[in-house]
Design a protein around this motif. Structure first.
Motif, mmCIF file in Angstrom:
data_model
loop_
_atom_site.group_PDB
_atom_site.id
_atom_site.type_symbol
_atom_site.label_atom_id
_atom_site.label_comp_id
_atom_site.label_asym_id
_atom_site.label_seq_id
_atom_site.Cartn_x
_atom_site.Cartn_y
_atom_site.Cartn_z
ATOM 1 N N GLY A 159 0.816 -1.198 0.000
ATOM 2 C CA GLY A 159 0.000 0.000 0.000
ATOM 3 C C GLY A 159 0.856 1.257 0.000
ATOM 4 O O GLY A 159 1.979 1.273 -0.503
ATOM 5 N N LYS A 160 0.344 2.324 0.610
ATOM 6 C CA LYS A 160 1.065 3.590 0.697
ATOM 7 C C LYS A 160 1.633 3.808 2.088
ATOM 8 O O LYS A 160 1.825 4.938 2.531
ATOM 9 N N THR A 161 1.921 2.712 2.779
ATOM 10 C CA THR A 161 2.460 2.778 4.132
ATOM 11 C C THR A 161 3.969 2.568 4.108
ATOM 12 O O THR A 161 4.570 2.367 3.051
ATOM 13 N N GLY A 162 4.589 2.598 5.290
ATOM 14 C CA GLY A 162 6.009 2.315 5.407
ATOM 15 C C GLY A 162 6.307 0.837 5.576
ATOM 16 O O GLY A 162 7.452 0.463 5.838
ATOM 17 N N ASP B 186 11.088 -11.360 5.324
ATOM 18 C CA ASP B 186 10.908 -10.438 6.439
ATOM 19 C C ASP B 186 9.904 -9.342 6.099
ATOM 20 O O ASP B 186 9.773 -8.939 4.938
ATOM 21 N N LEU B 187 9.247 -8.831 7.139
ATOM 22 C CA LEU B 187 8.473 -7.605 7.060
ATOM 23 C C LEU B 187 9.268 -6.500 7.743
ATOM 24 O O LEU B 187 9.858 -6.719 8.806
ATOM 25 N N GLN B 188 9.280 -5.311 7.130
ATOM 26 C CA GLN B 188 9.984 -4.161 7.684
ATOM 27 C C GLN B 188 9.023 -2.976 7.719
ATOM 28 O O GLN B 188 8.279 -2.760 6.760
ATOM 29 N N TYR B 189 9.069 -2.215 8.808
ATOM 30 C CA TYR B 189 8.206 -1.037 8.887
ATOM 31 C C TYR B 189 9.069 0.199 9.145
ATOM 32 O O TYR B 189 9.643 0.361 10.227
ATOM 33 N N TYR B 190 9.165 1.077 8.128
ATOM 34 C CA TYR B 190 9.973 2.291 8.250
ATOM 35 C C TYR B 190 9.209 3.311 9.086
ATOM 36 O O TYR B 190 8.100 3.712 8.730
ATOM 37 N N VAL B 191 9.823 3.723 10.183
ATOM 38 C CA VAL B 191 9.111 4.542 11.164
ATOM 39 C C VAL B 191 9.153 6.031 10.828
ATOM 40 O O VAL B 191 8.339 6.799 11.345
ATOM 41 N N LEU B 192 10.070 6.463 9.973
ATOM 42 C CA LEU B 192 10.161 7.871 9.584
ATOM 43 C C LEU B 192 9.534 8.064 8.206
ATOM 44 O O LEU B 192 9.351 7.103 7.460
ATOM 45 N N PRO B 193 9.176 9.304 7.834
ATOM 46 C CA PRO B 193 8.631 9.542 6.493
ATOM 47 C C PRO B 193 9.559 8.990 5.416
ATOM 48 O O PRO B 193 10.791 9.103 5.520
ATOM 49 N N LEU B 194 8.983 8.405 4.379
ATOM 50 C CA LEU B 194 9.767 7.692 3.376
ATOM 51 C C LEU B 194 10.640 8.597 2.527
ATOM 52 O O LEU B 194 11.511 8.111 1.807
#
Length: 229
Positions: free
Chosen positions: A98-101, A121-129
């Motif tokens: 989607g449009k998430t991190g 793996d799943l990765q979630y970028y916590v800062l704006p892309l």
């Protein structure tokens, strides 16, 4: 091939199917006549067409426009700790959900002999892309097999990425993760990757990986060609 590697390889293959080229948005036919410019310039400029309808928040878009891109990877691998055996590396990096991190990644490496490894793996970028630095917690599954041991399990860690140029032209990333953290079969994995674009869609990258277990220390060096859809 060990049975426990079949799951990450299957998921890795499925992740390739998730990558579809983004459809371009049609140009708006509504043009502003307030600009003292020839009509052909306004008709050929999507920027002028867009701004004539609504002035965008440029700073907001810069912060959230992705500074790195999805990459399909294929290349040569060498295993210095396994008598300098040669092999293959393939994978996919940062399949955006989607449009998430939130992104999906997967890889597989083999020496066609004693060394084999794979994971998803799943990765979630916590800062704006759009930032020139970003961090992401990592959670997934990984299996490895070497001359001295074989193990698989939950893979937990974190990733630091420095997009040196926007649109994926260059970046450096460092990932530290642990298979079965806290268990008797825990394996620490440190991965350093550097990539640089040679065309709009192709990059060359180098990857260095260290595996530290209670049994042995292993290493992998890869040179990869990356395609950015």
């Amino acid at each position: 091939m060990p049975k426990y590697l079949s799951l990450p390889i299957a998921i890795l293959c499925c992740s390739f199917a998730l990558i579809l080229p983004a459809a371009s948005e049609p140009a708006s036919p509504n043009l502003s006549n307030n600009l003292d410019l020839p009509p052909e310039i306004r008709e050929d400029s999507r920027v002028l067409q867009r701004w004539s309808e609504d002035i965008p928040n440029v700073l907001e878009e810069i912060n959230h426009d992705r500074a790195f891109r999805t990459r399909l990877r294929l290349g040569y691998a060498q295993f210095p700790s396994s008598d300098d055996a040669s092999g293959l590396m393939l994978g996919v990096e940062d399949v955006f959900i989607g449009k998430t991190g939130l992104t999906l990644r997967g890889d597989y490496q083999t020496s066609f002999g004693d060394r084999e490894a794979g994971g998803v793996d799943l990765q979630y970028y916590v800062l704006p892309l759009g930032y020139y630095v970003n961090v992401a917690p990592v959670i997934g599954y990984r299996a490895i097999s070497t001359q001295n041991y074989a193990t698989d399990g939950v893979n937990l860690g974190a990733k630091l990425i420095l997009p040196l140029s926007r649109t994926g032209a260059a970046d450096i990333s460092l990932t530290q993760s642990f298979i079965s953290p806290g268990g008797a079969d825990e394996v620490g994995i440190t991965t350093l990757s550097v990539g640089y674009a040679i065309t709009h869609n192709l990059r060359l990258s180098t990857e260095i990986q260290k595996q530290n277990s209670r049994v042995n220390k292993d290493s992998t060096v890869g040179i990869l060609l990356e395609w950015m859809p």
